[in-house]
Structure formats: C-alpha cells, structure tokens
Design a protein around this motif. Structure first.
Motif, PDB file in Angstrom:
ATOM      1  N   ARG A  56      -5.689   5.777  -1.526  1.00  0.00           N
ATOM      2  CA  ARG A  56      -5.165   6.234  -2.827  1.00  0.00           C
ATOM      3  C   ARG A  56      -3.948   5.431  -3.282  1.00  0.00           C
ATOM      4  NH1 ARG A  56      -7.424  11.052  -4.571  1.00  0.00           N
ATOM      5  NH2 ARG A  56      -8.632  12.205  -3.009  1.00  0.00           N
ATOM      6  N   ASN A  59      -0.508   6.704  -2.834  1.00  0.00           N
ATOM      7  CA  ASN A  59      -0.130   7.940  -3.509  1.00  0.00           C
ATOM      8  C   ASN A  59      -0.373   9.149  -2.601  1.00  0.00           C
ATOM      9  OD1 ASN A  59       0.722   9.668  -5.554  1.00  0.00           O
ATOM     10  ND2 ASN A  59      -0.442   8.586  -7.136  1.00  0.00           N
ATOM     11  N   TYR A  60      -0.041  10.343  -3.119  1.00  0.00           N
ATOM     12  CA  TYR A  60      -0.128  11.582  -2.348  1.00  0.00           C
ATOM     13  C   TYR A  60       0.704  11.403  -1.074  1.00  0.00           C
ATOM     14  CZ  TYR A  60      -3.828  12.811  -5.656  1.00  0.00           C
ATOM     15  OH  TYR A  60      -4.523  13.071  -6.800  1.00  0.00           O
ATOM     16  N   SER A 278      -4.317  11.341   2.959  1.00  0.00           N
ATOM     17  CA  SER A 278      -3.599  11.167   1.690  1.00  0.00           C
ATOM     18  C   SER A 278      -3.498  12.506   0.968  1.00  0.00           C
ATOM     19  CB  SER A 278      -4.262  10.100   0.809  1.00  0.00           C
ATOM     20  OG  SER A 278      -5.608  10.408   0.532  1.00  0.00           O
TER      21      SER A 278
END
Length: 330
Positions: A56, A59-60, A278
């Motif tokens: 991702r 991200n996360y 993630s």
C-alpha cells in the motif's frame, strides 16, 4: 537465600542474553535496530517470518510493520520471509517496471536483514493486474521468489530433517471469482492440474521431511469479516480434509486483515492467518479460535527440538511486542 537470589538473577540474565543473542551480536557490530518486547530467540532454531496483504505504498501501517519485520529477522536470525499474497493494492502491478515495485516493496522493506529470500504467493488483488509480471520479477530481484503461480521449496535442518514449504495459488479455487471479469486470466488456470501437483508434492516419499507447511492467500476458517462467507466455507471443504490427509502441520494464509490462529477440534492442521501487514479491519472469534487480534503485525515461525514455535507480533508507531505464542509439538 542470598545465593539463591543471585543464582536466579544470573539465570535470568543468561536467558535474556540467549533470547536476544543474534540482535546483541549485531548491535555490537553497529546495527541500530531495536529489540521486540517478548520476542524469544531459540538457539539453533530454523526461523522465518510471515506477512500478508502488504502493498500500500507505505500507507496504513505498512512502514511500521516493515520496520519491525526487520528487527525480528535480526533477533531470530531468520532464514526467509513468506508473503501470503495481495502484494500490491488495489490492482496488482502492470509490469516488472511498474513503480509499485519501488513504492510498495523496494523502498519499504529496507532493513539489511530483509535482503534475503522472499517466497511469495498470489492474492486476489494481484490477479487484478499482470500476474506474469510478478513471476518475471523473480529474474530481476535478488530476493523476490515466485518462479510460477504455485511452487515448493525444501529446506534442510542441521539435524538432517527437512521442511517442505508448499506455496499454492488459491485464487482459481474460489468459485465466485470465476464470475468476475476483473480477475485477469483466472478462468484459464487449471485447478485439477494444481490439485494433482499439491497431492503429489505433499505425498512425496521422503522420510526426512518432518514438517509440512502450506502457504496460500485464502483462509479455511475465520472469525473476521469473512466468517460466514461461502467462499471461505467452500475453500474449507476443498482443502481441510486434504491437508489433514497429508499431515500438513501449518497452513499460513491472509485475506482477512488481522491476526488469527485457528484449529478445529479433531483436525491435524493449524491455520495461521497473518494478513495485517498494512491495513487492519475489525475481527472476532469463531468456535475454534485459539487467538485473534485486530492489530497490525506479522508472525514468526521457529523450528527447534521437534517443536514449531509461532510468535504473533504487533507493530505500532514506535515499538513492537509479542501478543501471543503458540507451539506445535511433534
């Protein structure tokens, strides 16, 4: 009494040193990574890490999990990493030159310890892109291993025994996917051929194979989002008996974005779901749940003295900790 206390302190100190032996050594050599609270190193063990559903673009929780994955690899003197699929969100990769390789993989997993072998499975999101590109990347990357959509590797332990790692492609076995056009070339996959290969590989006559571990994307059981899913129930019906028949010790999967350990009563195979590298989603329990956590993280697997020791690691903003330890004894 004073001697007893001193002896206990000494014993605890020695155990602590052995528990962190590889990390201590690397820190003496200049390694800047941190220890993970509760993570125990077993001397002379054969260890690897398992993550899932990771790609991702950092991200996360991807960066936090990646950071602690590196720390765990050093602490456990790990051999390799397993990815259970959904390597790139939302739609796989377009080619071996897709920037996703840099933004979601190469620039994220940068700890020196992670420049080792990664044995990678395919997830449903990978099928929304160019699957062949993920296979071909094996010829470009030193660490990425996906020689075909399904494959196996055998590892020899110091005592002469072997570990059989079987990486399957679960996607063609999910019936509902065949009705969805977004899954490129899935209908072209021969499930009978793969099933024959799985049986042949798991059933090979090699008495030195003491541990059988299967890796795939989709779970047979879940207490999470897909607890009542027909896809999950159908996949269980297709493979639970088969894994028991061939005495598969561990089935490692993802798809659910959480951490779960499940073993139904009377079953031989324990399922380890590690899908929160993630994104994290709410989860829960089912009848046969041993452990679950809706937390970002991964799992470590260590083989030593006829035991498979699994440690569930939670990664947060600036630290990590072991949430649970599960042991399978031969």
């Amino acid at each position: 009494m004073k001697k007893l206390v001193c002896s206990l302190i000494l014993l605890l100190s020695v155990n602590s040193i052995f528990a962190q032996a590889p990390l201590v050594k690397e820190k003496e050599n200049g390694y800047k990574g941190q220890s993970i609270e509760g993570l125990v190193y077993q001397p002379e063990s054969f260890s690897f890490l398992a993550i899932g559903d990771f790609g991702r673009v950092g991200n996360y929780y991807q960066k936090e999990v990646a950071r602690e994955l590196g720390h765990a690899m050093v602490s456990l003197d790990g051999e390799f990493v397993v990815s259970v699929g959904d390597n790139f969100y939302p739609n796989g990769v377009a080619s071996t030159q897709d920037y996703h390789w840099i933004s979601s993989y190469e620039s994220i997993y940068t700890d020196p310890s992670l420049y080792t072998d990664w044995y990678v499975a395919l997830g449903n999101h990978d099928y929304q892109g160019n699957v062949q590109a993920q296979i071909d990347y094996s010829e470009i990357s030193r660490r990425w291993h996906m020689p075909s959509r399904y494959y196996s590797e055998t590892f020899k332990l110091d005592n002469g025994e072997k570990v059989l790692l079987v990486v399957m492609d679960t996607n063609p076995f999910i019936d509902s996917y065949h009705k969805k056009s977004k899954y490129t070339d899935l209908k072209e996959q021969d499930t009978e051929a793969q099933l024959h290969w799985i049986k042949q590989t798991l059933g090979q006559e090699d008495q030195s194979i003491q541990w059988k571990i299967v890796v795939g994307h989709h779970p047979m059981y879940s207490g999470g989002k897909r607890k009542e899913s027909k896809d999950t129930q159908d996949f269980q019906q297709k493979f639970a008996d088969l894994f028991d028949q061939y005495q598969v010790d561990a089935y490692i999967c993802g798809h659910e974005h959480d951490l779960q350990i499940i073993k139904p009563k009377g079953r031989y195979t324990t399922q380890f779901l590690s899908g929160s590298a993630s994104e994290v989603r709410p989860s829960g329990v089912m009848e046969h749940t041993i452990f679950w956590a809706a937390e970002p993280g991964f799992m470590s697997f260590s083989i030593v003295d006829n035991q498979l020791i699994v440690q569930v690691v939670k990664a947060t903003k600036d630290r990590a900790e072991v949430l649970y330890t599960h042991t399978i004894k031969k």
